[in-house]
Motif scaffolding. Structure first.
Motif, PDB file in Angstrom:
ATOM      1  N   LEU A  20       0.864  -1.232   0.032  1.00 42.50           N
ATOM      2  CA  LEU A  20       0.039  -0.048   0.033  1.00 42.50           C
ATOM      3  C   LEU A  20       0.974   1.030   0.072  1.00 42.50           C
ATOM      4  CD1 LEU A  20      -3.123   0.386   2.279  1.00 42.50           C
ATOM      5  CD2 LEU A  20      -1.574   2.246   1.760  1.00 42.50           C
ATOM      6  N   ASP A  21       1.740   1.265   0.896  1.00 43.17           N
ATOM      7  CA  ASP A  21       2.867   2.631   1.019  1.00 43.17           C
ATOM      8  C   ASP A  21       3.438   2.825  -0.341  1.00 43.17           C
ATOM      9  OD1 ASP A  21       2.465   2.963   3.606  1.00 43.17           O
ATOM     10  OD2 ASP A  21       4.086   1.740   4.224  1.00 43.17           O
ATOM     11  N   ALA A  22       3.866   1.537  -1.178  1.00 42.45           N
ATOM     12  CA  ALA A  22       4.463   1.798  -2.399  1.00 42.45           C
ATOM     13  C   ALA A  22       3.658   2.442  -3.480  1.00 42.45           C
ATOM     14  CB  ALA A  22       5.024   0.423  -2.853  1.00 42.45           C
ATOM     15  N   ARG A  23       2.441   1.636  -3.499  1.00 36.91           N
ATOM     16  CA  ARG A  23       1.357   2.129  -4.701  1.00 36.91           C
ATOM     17  C   ARG A  23       0.617   3.242  -4.241  1.00 36.91           C
ATOM     18  NH1 ARG A  23      -0.435  -2.355  -7.682  1.00 36.91           N
ATOM     19  NH2 ARG A  23       0.634  -4.514  -7.237  1.00 36.91           N
ATOM     20  N   SER A  24       0.433   3.511  -2.966  1.00 36.89           N
ATOM     21  CA  SER A  24      -0.527   4.814  -2.807  1.00 36.89           C
ATOM     22  C   SER A  24       0.305   6.041  -2.422  1.00 36.89           C
ATOM     23  CB  SER A  24      -1.752   4.471  -2.009  1.00 36.89           C
ATOM     24  OG  SER A  24      -2.504   3.462  -2.719  1.00 36.89           O
ATOM     25  N   GLY A  25       1.646   5.991  -1.985  1.00 38.37           N
ATOM     26  CA  GLY A  25       2.433   7.042  -1.367  1.00 38.37           C
ATOM     27  C   GLY A  25       2.065   8.343  -2.043  1.00 38.37           C
ATOM     28  N   THR A  26       2.464   8.540  -3.300  1.00 33.52           N
ATOM     29  CA  THR A  26       2.229   9.675  -4.055  1.00 33.52           C
ATOM     30  C   THR A  26       0.776  10.250  -4.144  1.00 33.52           C
ATOM     31  OG1 THR A  26       4.020   9.043  -5.436  1.00 33.52           O
ATOM     32  CG2 THR A  26       2.594  10.875  -6.136  1.00 33.52           C
ATOM     33  N   VAL A 136     -17.002  19.071  -7.307  1.00 28.27           N
ATOM     34  CA  VAL A 136     -16.584  18.424  -5.799  1.00 28.27           C
ATOM     35  C   VAL A 136     -15.796  17.356  -6.052  1.00 28.27           C
ATOM     36  CG1 VAL A 136     -17.179  17.645  -3.654  1.00 28.27           C
ATOM     37  CG2 VAL A 136     -18.756  19.130  -4.598  1.00 28.27           C
ATOM     38  N   PRO A 137     -14.176  17.647  -6.121  1.00 30.96           N
ATOM     39  CA  PRO A 137     -13.303  16.372  -6.418  1.00 30.96           C
ATOM     40  C   PRO A 137     -13.584  15.334  -5.401  1.00 30.96           C
ATOM     41  CG  PRO A 137     -12.381  18.413  -5.217  1.00 30.96           C
ATOM     42  CD  PRO A 137     -13.665  18.864  -5.590  1.00 30.96           C
ATOM     43  N   VAL A 138     -13.549  14.190  -6.028  1.00 24.37           N
ATOM     44  CA  VAL A 138     -13.350  12.949  -5.198  1.00 24.37           C
ATOM     45  C   VAL A 138     -12.286  12.154  -4.935  1.00 24.37           C
ATOM     46  CG1 VAL A 138     -14.729  10.677  -4.973  1.00 24.37           C
ATOM     47  CG2 VAL A 138     -15.888  12.404  -6.190  1.00 24.37           C
ATOM     48  N   ILE A 139     -11.970  11.927  -3.642  1.00 23.71           N
ATOM     49  CA  ILE A 139     -10.981  10.854  -3.290  1.00 23.71           C
ATOM     50  C   ILE A 139     -11.440   9.583  -3.034  1.00 23.71           C
ATOM     51  CG2 ILE A 139      -9.222  10.354  -1.537  1.00 23.71           C
ATOM     52  CD1 ILE A 139      -9.260  13.475  -0.718  1.00 23.71           C
ATOM     53  N   ALA A 140     -11.251   8.445  -3.902  1.00 25.34           N
ATOM     54  CA  ALA A 140     -11.676   7.149  -3.769  1.00 25.34           C
ATOM     55  C   ALA A 140     -10.770   6.218  -3.028  1.00 25.34           C
ATOM     56  CB  ALA A 140     -11.761   6.519  -5.112  1.00 25.34           C
ATOM     57  N   VAL A 141     -11.135   5.652  -1.724  1.00 18.97           N
ATOM     58  CA  VAL A 141     -10.364   4.818  -1.418  1.00 18.97           C
ATOM     59  C   VAL A 141     -10.971   3.211  -1.497  1.00 18.97           C
ATOM     60  CG1 VAL A 141      -9.678   4.050   1.184  1.00 18.97           C
ATOM     61  CG2 VAL A 141     -10.066   6.653   0.678  1.00 18.97           C
ATOM     62  N   THR A 142     -10.290   2.707  -2.486  1.00 15.25           N
ATOM     63  CA  THR A 142     -10.913   1.519  -2.981  1.00 15.25           C
ATOM     64  C   THR A 142      -9.745   0.657  -3.320  1.00 15.25           C
ATOM     65  OG1 THR A 142     -12.190   0.771  -4.706  1.00 15.25           O
ATOM     66  CG2 THR A 142     -10.759   2.627  -5.284  1.00 15.25           C
ATOM     67  N   SER A 143      -9.858  -0.708  -3.854  1.00 18.21           N
ATOM     68  CA  SER A 143      -9.102  -1.653  -4.297  1.00 18.21           C
ATOM     69  C   SER A 143      -8.912  -2.007  -5.827  1.00 18.21           C
ATOM     70  CB  SER A 143      -8.891  -2.927  -3.473  1.00 18.21           C
ATOM     71  OG  SER A 143      -8.026  -3.669  -4.097  1.00 18.21           O
ATOM     72  N   VAL A 169      -5.006  -1.906  -1.712  1.00 17.96           N
ATOM     73  CA  VAL A 169      -4.395  -3.291  -2.011  1.00 17.96           C
ATOM     74  C   VAL A 169      -5.489  -4.336  -1.427  1.00 17.96           C
ATOM     75  CG1 VAL A 169      -1.968  -2.151  -2.629  1.00 17.96           C
ATOM     76  CG2 VAL A 169      -2.763  -3.294  -0.238  1.00 17.96           C
ATOM     77  N   VAL A 170      -6.408  -4.421  -1.323  1.00 18.11           N
ATOM     78  CA  VAL A 170      -7.441  -5.486  -0.600  1.00 18.11           C
ATOM     79  C   VAL A 170      -7.344  -6.434  -1.661  1.00 18.11           C
ATOM     80  CG1 VAL A 170      -9.358  -5.941   0.384  1.00 18.11           C
ATOM     81  CG2 VAL A 170      -8.643  -3.751   0.977  1.00 18.11           C
ATOM     82  N   PRO A 171      -6.975  -7.832  -1.552  1.00 19.10           N
ATOM     83  CA  PRO A 171      -7.121  -8.853  -2.407  1.00 19.10           C
ATOM     84  C   PRO A 171      -8.641  -9.232  -2.704  1.00 19.10           C
ATOM     85  CG  PRO A 171      -6.795  -9.571  -0.277  1.00 19.10           C
ATOM     86  CD  PRO A 171      -6.813  -8.176  -0.185  1.00 19.10           C
ATOM     87  N   PRO A 172      -8.931  -9.695  -3.545  1.00 20.70           N
ATOM     88  CA  PRO A 172     -10.410 -10.068  -4.122  1.00 20.70           C
ATOM     89  C   PRO A 172     -10.877 -11.043  -2.960  1.00 20.70           C
ATOM     90  CG  PRO A 172      -8.931 -10.357  -5.898  1.00 20.70           C
ATOM     91  CD  PRO A 172      -8.071  -9.981  -4.918  1.00 20.70           C
ATOM     92  N   GLY A 173     -12.001 -10.617  -2.700  1.00 22.11           N
ATOM     93  CA  GLY A 173     -12.797 -11.395  -1.656  1.00 22.11           C
ATOM     94  C   GLY A 173     -12.349 -10.888  -0.266  1.00 22.11           C
ATOM     95  N   ASP A 174     -11.437 -10.405   0.119  1.00 20.45           N
ATOM     96  CA  ASP A 174     -11.265  -9.637   1.306  1.00 20.45           C
ATOM     97  C   ASP A 174     -10.295 -10.294   2.342  1.00 20.45           C
ATOM     98  OD1 ASP A 174     -10.866  -7.471   3.281  1.00 20.45           O
ATOM     99  OD2 ASP A 174     -13.223  -7.235   3.311  1.00 20.45           O
ATOM    100  N   VAL A 175     -10.536 -11.696   2.390  1.00 18.63           N
ATOM    101  CA  VAL A 175     -10.211 -12.632   3.400  1.00 18.63           C
ATOM    102  C   VAL A 175      -8.526 -12.766   3.110  1.00 18.63           C
ATOM    103  CG1 VAL A 175     -12.297 -13.074   4.170  1.00 18.63           C
ATOM    104  CG2 VAL A 175     -11.218 -14.362   2.320  1.00 18.63           C
ATOM    105  N   LEU A 176      -7.895 -13.495   4.293  1.00 21.60           N
ATOM    106  CA  LEU A 176      -6.243 -13.812   3.885  1.00 21.60           C
ATOM    107  C   LEU A 176      -6.091 -15.051   4.462  1.00 21.60           C
ATOM    108  CD1 LEU A 176      -4.233 -10.361   4.836  1.00 21.60           C
ATOM    109  CD2 LEU A 176      -4.972 -11.399   2.562  1.00 21.60           C
ATOM    110  N   VAL A 190      -8.528  -2.778   8.138  1.00 18.33           N
ATOM    111  CA  VAL A 190      -7.178  -2.498   8.634  1.00 18.33           C
ATOM    112  C   VAL A 190      -6.619  -1.617   7.547  1.00 18.33           C
ATOM    113  CG1 VAL A 190      -5.056  -3.435   9.054  1.00 18.33           C
ATOM    114  CG2 VAL A 190      -7.065  -4.581  10.024  1.00 18.33           C
ATOM    115  N   LEU A 191      -6.904  -1.961   6.265  1.00 21.78           N
ATOM    116  CA  LEU A 191      -5.983  -1.160   5.356  1.00 21.78           C
ATOM    117  C   LEU A 191      -6.697   0.349   4.888  1.00 21.78           C
ATOM    118  CD1 LEU A 191      -5.291  -4.291   2.707  1.00 21.78           C
ATOM    119  CD2 LEU A 191      -3.598  -3.192   4.403  1.00 21.78           C
ATOM    120  N   ALA A 192      -7.962   0.124   4.922  1.00 23.62           N
ATOM    121  CA  ALA A 192      -8.548   1.494   4.671  1.00 23.62           C
ATOM    122  C   ALA A 192      -8.222   2.479   5.928  1.00 23.62           C
ATOM    123  CB  ALA A 192      -9.948   1.217   4.395  1.00 23.62           C
TER     124      ALA A 192
END
Length: 247
Positions: A20-26, A136-143, A169-176, A190-192
């Motif tokens: 997540l840090d690597a993909r969404s840092g910017t 109104v600009p939108v910030i999407a918090v999504t995977s 970066v939540v995987p499909p289905g959410d569970v781990l 947790v991730l959001a």
């Protein structure tokens, strides 16, 4: 990290946080800059989600350390606590998201933040689409990964209507867990929540650099908290009716 640590549930969560840090840092920096511009212009941050994403709406609203200029944008039908099956139907119902935006009436310099892991149900997509149409600009918090594998109930996805996309970066289905055939231990909350906290930290750094004092809530359980919060209630109570129940 040893192999056993990488495949354990804690290890897999930590790996996702690093991803997540690597993909969404910017993008986190871009989201913080967008929020700061809105707060400086006396805008309101409208926050939306449905089902378990409402946990993230609660995380943004009237929260110790959180922005006071936040208004939840929601319909009671999407809350799963008193009728879970109804909440699933509601977020798939066409038109409900649009009606929520009409009721909230966001307008520039406001910003919208929409939480949805899959971003493919009508409710979050309509909210984002309507807000963007209003300027109104939108910030999407999504995977995006989860979105690609989700049932497509709309022609577009939440991310398609966003000025900034924060990839959780939540995987499909959410569970781990277990790793070979995941069936439990969902990770999206947790991730959001981590993503939002990173945005707030970045926002604070930007505000300090510009000499801007952010309107942030203080814990009511520390000395002086009630006094600080009373001033913020006086400032925002008439613009965020959910703060006092005067809806």
């Amino acid at each position: 990290m040893p192999e056993a640590s990488r495949t354990s549930y804690p290890g897999r969560v930590r790996a996702l946080l690093d991803d997540l840090d690597a993909r969404s840092g910017t993008a986190i920096g871009e989201a913080a800059a967008l929020l700061l511009r809105s707060v400086e212009a006396d805008g309101i941050v409208h926050v939306a989600g449905a089902g378990h994403s409402l946990a993230l709406v609660c995380e943004t609203f009237y929260r110790a350390g959180g922005l006071a200029a936040v208004r939840p944008m929601w319909d009671p039908a999407v809350l799963p606590l008193d009728d879970a099956v109804r909440s699933t139907r509601a977020e798939r119902q066409e038109g409900l998201g649009r009606s929520v935006v009409r009721e909230a009436a966001p307008a520039p310099p406001d910003v919208a933040v929409v939480f949805s892991t899959s971003g493919r149900n009508p409710y979050p997509v309509e909210i984002a689409e309507e807000c963007a149409a209003l300027g109104v600009p939108v910030i999407a918090v999504t995977s995006p990964r989860a979105s690609r594998h989700a049932a497509a109930r709309t022609e577009t996805a939440l991310a398609d209507h966003a000025a900034v996309v924060l990839d959780t970066v939540v995987p499909p289905g959410d569970v781990l867990h277990p790793p070979e055939a995941p069936r439990t231990a969902a990770v999206s909350t947790v991730l959001a929540a981590y993503t939002w906290s990173r945005v707030l930290a970045e926002l604070d750094d930007l505000a300090v650099a510009k000499g801007v004092e952010l309107p942030c809530w203080t814990s009511a359980n520390v000395p002086g908290g009630d006094e600080t919060n009373r001033a913020l209630l006086a400032r925002y109570g008439h613009r965020v009716p959910e703060l006092t129940g005067l809806t």
